[in-house]
Every structure is written in structure tokens, then in C-alpha cells.
Enzyme design. Structure first.
Site, PDB file in Angstrom:
ATOM      1  N   LYS A 193      72.928  88.610  59.189  1.00  0.00           N
ATOM      2  CA  LYS A 193      73.439  87.994  60.416  1.00  0.00           C
ATOM      3  C   LYS A 193      74.152  86.704  60.034  1.00  0.00           C
ATOM      4  CE  LYS A 193      72.148  86.118  64.894  1.00  0.00           C
ATOM      5  NZ  LYS A 193      71.138  85.983  65.927  1.00  0.00           N
ATOM      6  N   LYS A 246      75.800  92.077  61.315  1.00  0.00           N
ATOM      7  CA  LYS A 246      76.233  91.448  62.558  1.00  0.00           C
ATOM      8  C   LYS A 246      76.986  90.154  62.270  1.00  0.00           C
ATOM      9  CE  LYS A 246      74.262  89.117  66.466  1.00  0.00           C
ATOM     10  NZ  LYS A 246      73.114  88.484  67.012  1.00  0.00           N
TER      11      LYS A 246
HETATM   12  C1  PBG Z   1      69.855  85.362  69.309  1.00  0.00           C
HETATM   13  C2  PBG Z   1      70.996  86.285  69.303  1.00  0.00           C
HETATM   14  C3  PBG Z   1      72.371  85.997  69.346  1.00  0.00           C
HETATM   15  C4  PBG Z   1      73.027  87.230  69.418  1.00  0.00           C
HETATM   16  C5  PBG Z   1      72.054  88.215  69.380  1.00  0.00           C
HETATM   17  N1  PBG Z   1      70.803  87.617  69.298  1.00  0.00           N
HETATM   18  C6  PBG Z   1      73.079  84.711  69.426  1.00  0.00           C
HETATM   19  C7  PBG Z   1      73.055  83.769  68.321  1.00  0.00           C
HETATM   20  O1  PBG Z   1      72.541  84.026  67.222  1.00  0.00           O
HETATM   21  O2  PBG Z   1      73.545  82.670  68.572  1.00  0.00           O
HETATM   22  C8  PBG Z   1      74.508  87.422  69.533  1.00  0.00           C
HETATM   23  C9  PBG Z   1      74.922  88.706  70.165  1.00  0.00           C
HETATM   24  C10 PBG Z   1      76.340  88.755  70.618  1.00  0.00           C
HETATM   25  O3  PBG Z   1      77.152  87.844  70.382  1.00  0.00           O
HETATM   26  O4  PBG Z   1      76.679  89.761  71.266  1.00  0.00           O
HETATM   27  N2  PBG Z   1      69.661  84.615  68.173  1.00  0.00           N
END
Ligand code: PBG
Length: 322
Positions: A193, A246
Site C-alpha cells: 500500500k 494498492k
Molecule cells: C484506510 C484506507 C484508505 C483507503 C482504504 N483504506 C485511505 C488511506 O490510506 O488514506 C483508500 C481507498 C481509496 O482511495 O479508494 N487507511
């Protein structure tokens, strides 16, 4: 003699017969935002076509999923109450726990995944517990994540997906679930991520933007591909059942390299920014609607088995009717 690739592109039948990758509604996971309140189907301005739902109206979402042939969802909760330690996140009566139980009741076959994180629940919007300097404390955060995961398991989820990017979280959550008797609750690691600007619209949707600073001390540097493989490997060793990359489209190289290196199913999360970018460009006539399926098939081609996408309903429906 030269290669005549066009022979196999002559008409739709032969193109379909030679197509290497197929999209199906069964590939999709639909993210759902659930908010406190009643009778809510509130449009999210930064994500046209996506809504915040209240628990009492989730039946409508399930009906749309059914119509589209989509059988898995990823739930995000938007609580009313936020504090320093995100205590609403593991409340057995919390909004997302109630949503999980409700979906389980209305649609026993639905595969329910719960996003485990603290940023929607903390007053500071970071994904864990802070020290006095504003640094997210890793090991102190783990216990809270475990409480959240176990509360989801009690509410009936099939799989938990920790998105916090704390080190050791998969191992901690696996042990906590096992100890609580949930050996069959699966874990999807948000393994690779990245600290991405493409999450912008989500943070509006989930009201989860950090109140100060950024997430670079826990999410990954977009410059690092080898490190992404290291993260994936660690999550597999700690007991992840699946792993995720992601955002999706800017990180196809990671999907490709990861899915070739490890024998575990990969998920790709086409995140909010990717969604809104395509949606807006299509609305403005800058791009044709076909770019949506093109963007999704690219993820599958690169090695993703699952596609987590806000387009799941519209594409699922189109595929079903084809
Ligand atoms: C929570 C989370 C996020 C997303 C999924 N879980 C936001 C972030 O990390 O700031 C992003 C999902 C998206 O942009 O569709 N941590």
C-alpha cells in the site's frame, strides 16, 4: 514470411476465442461506505455515483449487487464519534459492525470483507496511536487493530483487511482471531500500500484525512518496487491468505512481479482517485466509457485475481447483460 497477427483479430468471434483474459462480475469486490444515521443514501461529491449508506438502507445496495452478479463487498465505517484512540472502531455496536451483521442477515451468501484501520475513527485521522511528537506508534497500535478485527469476526465477516500498514499486524491479527476462535476468518493483507495521492477522494468519502502531516512514515514510497515484494513476502510469512496491491493502475509492475513470485491470490484495489479520474473524464467527454473495462482488464492481465473497484456494479451489470 511475416507474422500476421491480424488473422486472429478478424471478427468478434475469433477475438473472443483468443482473448487471454476475461472479466466477470465474480472478479469484483464492491466497497461500501456505511455511516451513522437513518434513511441515508448520501452522494459523495468527490466520487460521482458513490454513496454513504445508513445501515437501514443496505438492502438497496445488496439488491444492486445481486443485479450485477457481484458477490463480495468491502466495508468501511464512518462513525459519529472520533477520539484519540479510535474507540468507535471496535465497538460491538459500532456502525460497521451493525452493517456487517445486517448484511449477513439479509444476504447470508455475501462474502463480507471488513477494512481494519483507525483513520476513520481517530480524531487526528492517522491510522494508529500517536506519541507526543505525532509519530504513529507501531506496537501499541497492534492491540487495537486486533480488537477491531475480532469485533468484525463476531459481527460475521468472512475476511478482515488491515489497511493500516503497521509492521507485524498480520501476525498479531492472526493470533488474536485464532485465540478468539475465529480460525476460519481470512486475512487480506494490504501488503503493498503506497502513500498515494490517489486516495484523495476516499478521504472525503470516509472523512479520514490526517489532521496534520501525511502517511509516509507507514505507507510505502511510490518509488520502491523491490520493497513492495519484501512487504508482500512478510505478510505471507505472517499468515495472510491473500495480498493486495494498492493503488492499482500506476502499480501494475508490482502486481506482475508479485503474482509471478508468490503462490497466493492477489487483489488489486482500483482506488478512489483512479475511479474519479476516469468517471470525470468520461462525464466530460474526454474519454469513452470503454476505458473502465480497459482499466480493469489490465489489472487482471497483470496478475490480479480480484478487483476491488467502485465500478463493480456498473461493469458487473454490463457484463451480465452482454
Ligand atoms: C484506510 C484506507 C484508505 C483507503 C482504504 N483504506 C485511505 C488511506 O490510506 O488514506 C483508500 C481507498 C481509496 O482511495 O479508494 N487507511
Amino acid at each position: 514470411m511475416f507474422y500476421r497477427g491480424r488473422r486472429l483479430r478478424k471478427n468478434p468471434v475469433i477475438r473472443q476465442l483468443t482473448r487471454e483474459t476475461q472479466l466477470s462480475p465474480l472478479d469484483f469486490v464492491y466497497p461500501i461506505f456505511v455511516a451513522e444515521g437513518e434513511n441515508l443514501c448520501q452522494p459523495i461529491p468527490s466520487m460521482p455515483g458513490v454513496f454513504r449508506w445508513s445501515v437501514d438502507r443496505l438492502g438497496e445496495v445488496l439488491a444492486r449487487m445481486e443485479k450485477a452478479g457481484v458477490k463480495a463487498c468491502l466495508l468501511f465505517g464512518i462513525p459519529d464519534h472520533k477520539d484519540e484512540i479510535g474507540s468507535a472502531a471496535w465497538d460491538e455496536n459500532g456502525v460497521v459492525q451493525r452493517a456487517m451483521a445486517q448484511i449477513r442477515r439479509l444476504s447470508p451468501e455475501m462474502y463480507i470483507i471488513g477494512d481494519v484501520c483507525m483513520c476513520e475513527y481517530t480524531s487526528h485521522g492517522h491510522c494508529g496511536i500517536l506519541d507526543e511528537t505525532g509519530y504513529v506508534k507501531n506496537d501499541e497500535t497492534l492491540g487495537y487493530l486486533c480488537r477491531i478485527a475480532v469485533s468484525y469476526a463476531r459481527a460475521g465477516v468472512d475476511m478482515v483487511a488491515p489497511s493500516d500498514m503497521m509492521d507485524g499486524h498480520i501476525q498479531a491479527i492472526r493470533s488474536a482471531l485464532d485465540e478468539a476462535g475465529f480460525v476460519n476468518t481470512a486475512i487480506l493483507g494490504y501488503s503493498a500500500k503506497f502513500a498515494s495521492g490517489f486516495y484523495g477522494p476516499f478521504r472525503d468519502a470516509a472523512d479520514s484525512a490526517p489532521a496534520f502531516g501525511d502517511r509516509k512514515a507507514y505507507q510505502m514510497d511510490p518509488a520502491n518496487g523491490r520493497e513492495a515484494l519484501r512487504e508482500i513476502e512478510a505478510d505471507i510469512q505472517e499468515g495472510a491468505d491473500m495480498v493486495m496491491v494498492k493503488p492499482a493502475m500506476p502499480y501494475l509492475d508490482i502486481l506482475k512481479a508479485g503474482s509471478e513470485a508468490y503462490n497466493i491470490p492477489f487483489a488489486a484495489y482500483q482506488v478512489s482517485g483512479e475511479y474519479s479520474m476516469l468517471k470525470k473524464a468520461i462525464e466530460e467527454g474526454l474519454l469513452p466509457p470503454t476505458v473502465v473495462e480497459e482499466s480493469l482488464i489490465a489489472l487482471k492481465r497483470a496478475g490480479a485475481r480480484w478487483l476491488i473497484t467502485y465500478f463493480a456494479l456498473e461493469v458487473g451489470e454490463a457484463l451480465k447483460n452482454r
